[in-house]
Design a protein around this motif. Sequence first.
Motif, mmCIF file in Angstrom:
data_model
loop_
_atom_site.group_PDB
_atom_site.id
_atom_site.type_symbol
_atom_site.label_atom_id
_atom_site.label_comp_id
_atom_site.label_asym_id
_atom_site.label_seq_id
_atom_site.Cartn_x
_atom_site.Cartn_y
_atom_site.Cartn_z
ATOM 1 N N LEU A 1 0.689 -0.986 -0.159
ATOM 2 C CA LEU A 1 -0.502 0.265 -0.069
ATOM 3 C C LEU A 1 1.319 1.527 0.235
ATOM 4 C CD1 LEU A 1 -3.175 -1.318 2.891
ATOM 5 C CD2 LEU A 1 -2.799 -1.194 0.003
ATOM 6 N N LYS A 2 0.601 2.225 -0.640
ATOM 7 C CA LYS A 2 1.263 3.615 -0.627
ATOM 8 C C LYS A 2 -0.141 4.702 -1.016
ATOM 9 C CE LYS A 2 4.499 6.541 -3.305
ATOM 10 N NZ LYS A 2 5.409 6.148 -4.937
ATOM 11 N N GLU A 3 0.531 4.871 0.666
ATOM 12 C CA GLU A 3 -1.042 6.167 1.086
ATOM 13 C C GLU A 3 -2.255 5.831 0.916
ATOM 14 O OE1 GLU A 3 -0.216 9.425 -2.067
ATOM 15 O OE2 GLU A 3 1.579 9.858 -0.939
ATOM 16 N N GLY A 4 -1.992 4.437 1.554
ATOM 17 C CA GLY A 4 -3.591 3.875 1.214
ATOM 18 C C GLY A 4 -4.441 2.842 0.121
ATOM 19 N N ASP A 5 -3.389 3.306 -1.009
ATOM 20 C CA ASP A 5 -4.080 2.777 -2.128
ATOM 21 C C ASP A 5 -2.737 1.262 -2.991
ATOM 22 O OD1 ASP A 5 -6.043 4.359 -2.325
ATOM 23 O OD2 ASP A 5 -5.028 6.020 -3.659
ATOM 24 N N LEU A 6 -3.393 0.473 -3.455
ATOM 25 C CA LEU A 6 -3.053 -0.761 -3.812
ATOM 26 C C LEU A 6 -2.017 -0.062 -5.042
ATOM 27 C CD1 LEU A 6 -4.847 -3.070 -3.742
ATOM 28 C CD2 LEU A 6 -3.268 -3.208 -2.420
ATOM 29 N N VAL A 7 -0.027 -0.834 -5.414
ATOM 30 C CA VAL A 7 0.380 -0.116 -5.897
ATOM 31 C C VAL A 7 0.484 -0.957 -7.746
ATOM 32 C CG1 VAL A 7 1.677 1.369 -4.931
ATOM 33 C CG2 VAL A 7 2.429 -0.925 -4.300
ATOM 34 N N GLU A 8 0.223 -2.033 -7.112
ATOM 35 C CA GLU A 8 -0.221 -2.912 -7.707
ATOM 36 C C GLU A 8 -0.991 -2.756 -9.392
ATOM 37 O OE1 GLU A 8 0.583 -6.917 -9.554
ATOM 38 O OE2 GLU A 8 1.244 -5.830 -7.914
ATOM 39 N N PRO A 9 0.073 -2.784 -11.184
ATOM 40 C CA PRO A 9 -1.208 -1.752 -12.030
ATOM 41 C C PRO A 9 -2.492 -2.507 -12.227
ATOM 42 C CG PRO A 9 1.146 -2.736 -12.203
ATOM 43 C CD PRO A 9 1.219 -3.242 -10.756
ATOM 44 N N CYS A 10 -1.654 -4.111 -12.433
ATOM 45 C CA CYS A 10 -3.514 -4.489 -12.373
ATOM 46 C C CYS A 10 -4.491 -4.120 -11.568
ATOM 47 C CB CYS A 10 -3.668 -5.861 -12.543
ATOM 48 S SG CYS A 10 -2.992 -7.050 -10.953
ATOM 49 N N LEU A 11 -4.262 -3.422 -9.951
ATOM 50 C CA LEU A 11 -5.966 -3.400 -9.091
ATOM 51 C C LEU A 11 -5.687 -2.216 -9.203
ATOM 52 C CD1 LEU A 11 -4.185 -6.820 -6.234
ATOM 53 C CD2 LEU A 11 -5.772 -6.687 -8.280
ATOM 54 N N LEU A 12 -5.566 -0.965 -9.750
ATOM 55 C CA LEU A 12 -5.380 0.199 -9.960
ATOM 56 C C LEU A 12 -7.578 0.595 -9.504
ATOM 57 C CD1 LEU A 12 -2.495 2.006 -11.363
ATOM 58 C CD2 LEU A 12 -2.513 0.935 -9.379
ATOM 59 N N ASP A 13 -7.436 1.698 -8.960
ATOM 60 C CA ASP A 13 -8.508 2.019 -9.385
ATOM 61 C C ASP A 13 -9.444 1.959 -10.565
ATOM 62 O OD1 ASP A 13 -9.020 2.765 -6.363
ATOM 63 O OD2 ASP A 13 -8.536 4.456 -6.439
ATOM 64 N N TYR A 14 -8.896 2.718 -10.844
ATOM 65 C CA TYR A 14 -9.990 1.890 -13.027
ATOM 66 C C TYR A 14 -9.278 0.863 -13.762
ATOM 67 C CZ TYR A 14 -11.023 6.400 -10.910
ATOM 68 O OH TYR A 14 -11.242 7.988 -10.418
ATOM 69 N N SER A 15 -8.842 -0.203 -13.351
ATOM 70 C CA SER A 15 -8.173 -1.363 -13.712
ATOM 71 C C SER A 15 -9.369 -1.987 -14.583
ATOM 72 C CB SER A 15 -7.727 -2.177 -12.716
ATOM 73 O OG SER A 15 -7.438 -3.531 -12.952
ATOM 74 N N PRO A 16 -8.910 -2.667 -16.222
ATOM 75 C CA PRO A 16 -10.496 -2.865 -17.077
ATOM 76 C C PRO A 16 -10.074 -4.179 -17.161
ATOM 77 C CG PRO A 16 -7.891 -1.935 -17.793
ATOM 78 C CD PRO A 16 -7.648 -1.918 -16.549
ATOM 79 N N PHE A 17 -9.003 -4.785 -16.013
ATOM 80 C CA PHE A 17 -9.517 -6.301 -16.806
ATOM 81 C C PHE A 17 -10.949 -6.776 -15.530
ATOM 82 C CE2 PHE A 17 -5.105 -5.282 -16.802
ATOM 83 C CZ PHE A 17 -4.077 -5.660 -17.961
#
Length: 1362
Positions: free
Chosen positions: A852-868
Motif C-alpha cells: 500500500l502506498k498512501e492507502g492505495d494498492l500499487v499493483e498495476p492491475c489492481l488500480l482503481d480504474y483497472s480494466p481487467f
Amino acid sequence: MIPRPKPGESEDDLLKFQQEFLAKQEKSAVSVVKKPDKRKTTQSSVPVDKDVVNLEDLPPSKPEPKQVDPNIPHKKSRFSESWEAAVKGEDDPEARFAKHDRHMEAVLSKIVERDTKNLQSFPSILECASGFPKVMHRGNLEQSKTGINKKPRSLFAQQMSKMSANDLGLKVKGNEKQAHIKMEESGPEVNLSSESGSHIIQGTGLSATFGGEEAQKIHQENLSKLSSMTPEEIIEERNKLLQMLDPKLVNFLSSRKNKKSAAEPNLPSSNSESMEMTQSENTKERLAEASELDLPIKPDRKWMHMDKVEYDKLSWLKDLPQPTTDHSETGTAARFDFEGNLVTSDEGIDVKLGLHHHGNEPERAGYSLEELFHLCRSTNTQQRLLSLKTLANILTKARNGDLEGHVNSAILPTVLNAGILFLIRWAMDDSVESVVFMAIKTLHSILASEADEEALDRVMPWFQGHVSPCLKTCRMSAGMTSQNPTPEDEKPQETDADVLKRDVIYALVMRMNLLPRLRHILSQSHPQAPVVLQCTDILIRIVKHSPQMAYEVERCPELLDVIVEEFLPTSWRMLDVKAPLSDLYGVPVPRAMKLVRCLAQAGRNLAATLLGKYHIKARFLRYLVEKNADNLLLPQSEALRLQTESYRTWRACLSYGLADDLFTDIFPCILSQLETLQMECLETCPWLQYNRMTTFITVIESVVLLAAQSDQRKFGSSERKLPSDQDQNLLPSVTWSQVTDIGSVVMDMCQKCMKKLGETYQHKKFNLDFEASCVNFMASYLSSWSSLKSFDPVAGLQYIEKLYGDTFEPLLHSLGLQAVLSSLCPNSSILNPGLQIKMEYADNLPGLGMRLKEGDLVEPCLLDYSPFGIVTAVLRVLHVIGQLHRGLQEKICQLVSSDGNLLTYLRKIASSPTASSNSHFNKYEHFVIYYFLKLVVNHTDGEQTASLLQKLSLRLITHLQHGDEFLVHDLMSTIVFSPNIWKQGEEAMMSSMESLQLSDAVHLYSVTQEQVSVNQTQLVAATLSELVPIRAAYLQAFSDQQKVAMHSRHRFLMQALDVQNLVTSSPTETLLPQDWMYLPLIDLYIRFSSVGADVQNALSKNQVSMVTSVLRWVYLLERFQPKVTGSVSVTLRVSRVMCTFLTGNDLFMERTVYLYLAALLREFSTPQLLDQMNFTEEIPGIVSFYDLYSALLQQYEAVSFGDSLFSCYVLLPVQQKHDIQLRKALWTEHQGILRCMRLPLKEIPLPLDRFLNPEESDVELIRLYFQNLLSKRLQPHWSPLLYAIAVHHVNRFIYNQEKKHTRLKQGMILQLQKSTHKELCQHLLHYKMVNQEKDHGIELYEELPPIRKTLLGQVQALEHPS
C-alpha cells in the motif's frame, strides 16, 4: 471410599476426586515417614569415641582460619536446589530459562571473579626426603593393658603412637616450624619487618613448599632496585604505579597498613605516613583529572562521600562525542526509533528522547535489532513493552517497503531466523496483560498483511475472484498437507526451530499451541478492540495457509464458539453510532464474519459444519434482513462492512450448494434491494455502499447457477442425474422458476449499465466493478438458461440475437469500451514489472507481495480504474453468446480480432520476456488471453493472426498457476495443437523452405550404412498433418492429472454441487515448466533408465508413438517458434533430446525417430546455439550432466554400432569450450568408443574448428592422446575425427614455444622417432592442419618450417651428443 481413577477420565475428574476427599477430611491411606540421613553424623546424639594419636613435631590438627566469609555459598546438589526453590515458590520459568541459556552473552555475563580475600593458605611444614612417604610396616605389638571399663586402643593407634615423623620419611623444617608455632600463637597474620620481608607479598600463591623463599627473593630484588634509584625516580615510578592501580586497591592496602600500625605502636610510622601521603596525593590527582573533564558538575572534596572520585562514573556526565558518518564502504548497524523509523548517523536527536540508552555506539541515537531482542527478555515490564512495540513498528514498516533501499538485508527474514517468534510466544504467556497484548501486536505485524487482504477484496467482484490462494511454503512435506496430521508425519529429529525455518504458520499451530493461547486471551482477558481485531487477523492468516490449518482452527476447542458468540451475536446493545468502538464483546464484528468466510472457502465439509454447528445461517438472516444498514444499530461504516462480508460468506456457501433456503427466507428483502438498485445513482453513492451492491449481484449470480444445476439434476438434462427420490431430496430447494423473474430484472439492469458504459466512460472514468459483476451475471444466466431441459431453442436464439444486436454490438463499437481497452497496457502487471513494488516476505512465510502506498494498492492491475475485470466479463459473455448462437461467432470474432487496442496489448504480451516471478493476480490477465483465444481460434484470418495465436497459447500454457488445470487441458484440447492456427501460415513456411539449397539438407548413414536424407520440407508437412495424434499423445501423457483437472473444471465453471473447495495451491508456482514439451519423453526415460536391457527393448508401439509425437512437436517449435523455445536454455533442450537414446536400446533406430533426431541436431548445430551451450549449468531433474553423459557414452558403446547420428550427439560435449572432465570421460573411462566411432569428417554437421581450438593445455589429456595414438588403440580408419583431434593437439603441444614441460615434449619426439609406426610419426611431426579433402582428413607439411626443424635437431643432438 473414593474409587481409583479409571482409564479415560480427564484431569477435571481427578480434581473433583480431590475436592471430595478434602471435604470428607478422611485420613490418608498412606503416611509418609522421613527417616534421618545416615550420612549426617552431626545429627546423631551418641558421641563417637575415636582413637587419637599425636605425633612428635607435628601439629595435632590443621589450623582453622580466623573468619569464614558468609557469602561463600555452600555447595548443594541440583536436586536439593530445585526442591528448595519449589518449596519457596521461586521456580520462575523465565529465571530457569536464563539459567540454562547457553548464548555467548549469557555465558560471559556469568563469569565472576572469585572473592579470595578471606581465604587462608598454610605453608607446608613437612618435606619428604625420598620423594614418596615411607611404607609403614606393623611389627609385633603387645596388647596394652587398659582398665576394666575402658575400650582398648586399636592396633593401628598403638603402632602410630610409637612412631615419629622421621619414621614416616618426613622431616620438619626449622624456620617453618617456628613460623608455624608463631602462627598458632598469633593467628594467620604474618608480621614481618621491612627488613626481613615484604608487608604485602607472602608467597602463598607461588608455591606450596617454597613460597616464602620466593617472596623473600622478590622482596630483596625490589629493595635493590629501589636503592639504585634517585628519590625523584622513585616518586615518578610511584605515581605511575598509583595511576595504573585501582583506587579501591590503594585504599585497601593503606587501611591494612593502618591496622598493622595500630597493632604494633612500637614500629616506626614512616610507612604509614607514606601511605597516607600516597592516598591523599592519589585523591588530589583524581580530582585534578575530574576537573579537567568537561563535566556539568565539578566534584568537590568537601562534599559528603566525594573523597573517592570514581572516574568511570563521572565520564557518563560528559557530552556525547559526535557520531562518525564515514561508513560508505562498511556501513553501520541499523538503528530505529520507537516508531520504527530508521535513524541515520548524522541525524541530530536530543538525548532527552531516550534513544541513547545503550552501551554500543552511545553517541548514535536509536536501538539496533540486537538490543531490542535483549530488551525483550528484560525483567522490567516497561522495557519489554517498549521493545515489543518498537519491533512491531519496525516490522510493519519493513513489510510495507518503507525501509527498502535503506538496509542491506531484508529485515523480516533476519528477525525470523534470529528467533523472534520464540520471544513473542514466551511474551504471550506473560502474567502481565499489557505485555501479552503487545506480543499479539508484534505477531500481527509479522503474520498479517493489510495490503494482501485489500488486494483479495479488490478482485472479489471479478470472475473467479471468490477463489483465494493458499499461502503455504513450497517446502511443506506431503505429510504436512493432510487434513488429519499424525505424529508420524513429522520427522522425529526435527526441533521446533527446524520446523519454524520450514514453515512459520505450521510451527506456530502444531508446535507452539498458538490457537489455545488465542482462545484463552479472547475468552478470559477480554482485550480492547485493537487486540481483538489483531487476533482475528492472525486467525485469518492461519486459515489462508492451507485447508489443513483451517481444520485445525475449527477443531480447537471452544475457539470458534467464543468468536461466534462474542463477535457475531444475533442481538446486541444500543451503541453510540458516532463514537468509535472500544469494546467489541457482544457486538457484530465484520472481521469475524470474514474469518467465517475464509473457513468456508477451505472446503465443503467445513462450510457445512459452520452452518450446522455454529448456526451461521441465523447470523445471515439477522444481518441481511435489514434493507437500511442504519437499522443494525451500528456505526454506518461497520454496518455496511458487516453486510458486505455477510453477502460474501453466503456466496461462498452457495458455491457448494449450501444455505440456499436463505434465499426463500429473505426473498422480500432481495426484491427491495433490487428496487433500490434500479433507483440508486451509483456514481454518487459512497464506496462502502457501492461495494455492498456489487457483492449483492454476485450472490444473485450464484443463486441462478445453483437453481439451474438443481433443475438439471432433477429433470435429467445433466450428465449426473439423480434417479432416486431420496437422492433428489438432497438437492438444493431453490428452483429455476424462483429466479426467472429476478434474472429478467437483473438482465435489464445490466443492459442499462452496458449502454451507460459505452456512452459516458470516455468522458468520465469511474469504477467498473459493478458493471463487471453485472456482465458476469449475464454470462452465467445465459449459460444456465440454455442448459435447462425447458429451454426453447427458437425463442432463446432470438433473444440472444436481440441481446447481442441491442447491447454488445454497439458496445464493441463504442468509444467507452475503446477507452477501457486502451488502458490495458498501462495497467498490466505483466508488461510493467518495474511498477510491481513487492512487499518484503520470507521463504518460510510466503505472501502475495502486495503493498500500500498512501492507502492505495500499487499493483498495476489492481488500480482503481483497472480494466481487467470488465474486459474479462465482456469476452466471457461474448464467448457464451457465440457458443449458443453459432451464426454470431464469425461476427464476434471479426470485431474482437480487429480491435487495435486489444491486439496491441496481446502482441506486447506475446513478445514480452518470461517473468522471473509469478503473481497470483496475473491470472486475471490470463483470463483475458484465454477468452480471446477461445473466440478467435476457429476463425483465424491471415498469417499474422495465426502467429499471434501460436505465441499466446504457448506462453499462456506455461504461465497458468495451480488451480487452472482445467484451462491447461482445454488449451491443449482446442487451441495449442489446433490445425487452424498452425496451417494458416503453412504456405509461407513452405515457400521459405523451398528456397533452401541442396547443401542445407542433412545426409547421414545409419547403422546399416543406409543413407538417410533429412528433408525439412517433408518433415514439416508430416508434422502438420500429425497434429491430432500429437495432441492425443500429450493428453495421454498428462492423464494422471485428470482428477485434479476435474476439480478445477467444477470450480471454473462454478458447478456448485461438485465443487470441493474455493482455494488453489501456491500462487508463486506455475503448473507446467518451460520445457513442458519434453515431459512425456522424460517420463519414459525415468521409467526405463533404471531397468535392465531386456526390459528396455520392450517399448510398446504406443510408447514409440509417444516419443515420435514429442520429437515432432519439439521440431515444429524449434523450427517456427524459436523465441518461445528460446526461453529454455539450449543445454537443457539438448539434454532432454539425449534421453531418447537412453530410453530404449534400439529406439533411435526407428526411422521416424531417427529423422527427427537428425533434424533437431541440425537445429542445435547452428553457430548461435553452439555458442550458448554450457554443460556446467544446472539442469532440472539431473544431478549433474556428467552423470548423464557417462550413461550416454556407456549406451553408445553397447548399442550404437558406430551410428553416425548417435556419434554426433556424443560429440557435442567434446567441443574444446566445454568442461575438460567431459573429454576425459570419453578418453579414459570409455576407450572402447575409440574403435567404433566411424563418423567421416564430411558427415559431421558441427564445425571442426570447435574441436581444435583453443589448443589443449591439459598435460594429462595430452598424454592420453599420445598414448592412445602410440599404442594403436586409435587409428584413422576406426575413428577419423578422434584421430584428427588427437594428432592436432599433440602436434601443437610438441611444437609449442612456451618453455613448459620441455622434458615431456622431448620424450614424445624421441618416442616417435624410435617408433616403428612411421605413418603416425609422419602425421604427428609433419601435421599442418585438418583438411577433409586429404587422406585421413590431415594435411601435412612437405617440408617442415625452420623453427620446427631446429627443434627436432636439438632433440636429436641431446640423444646423440657426439
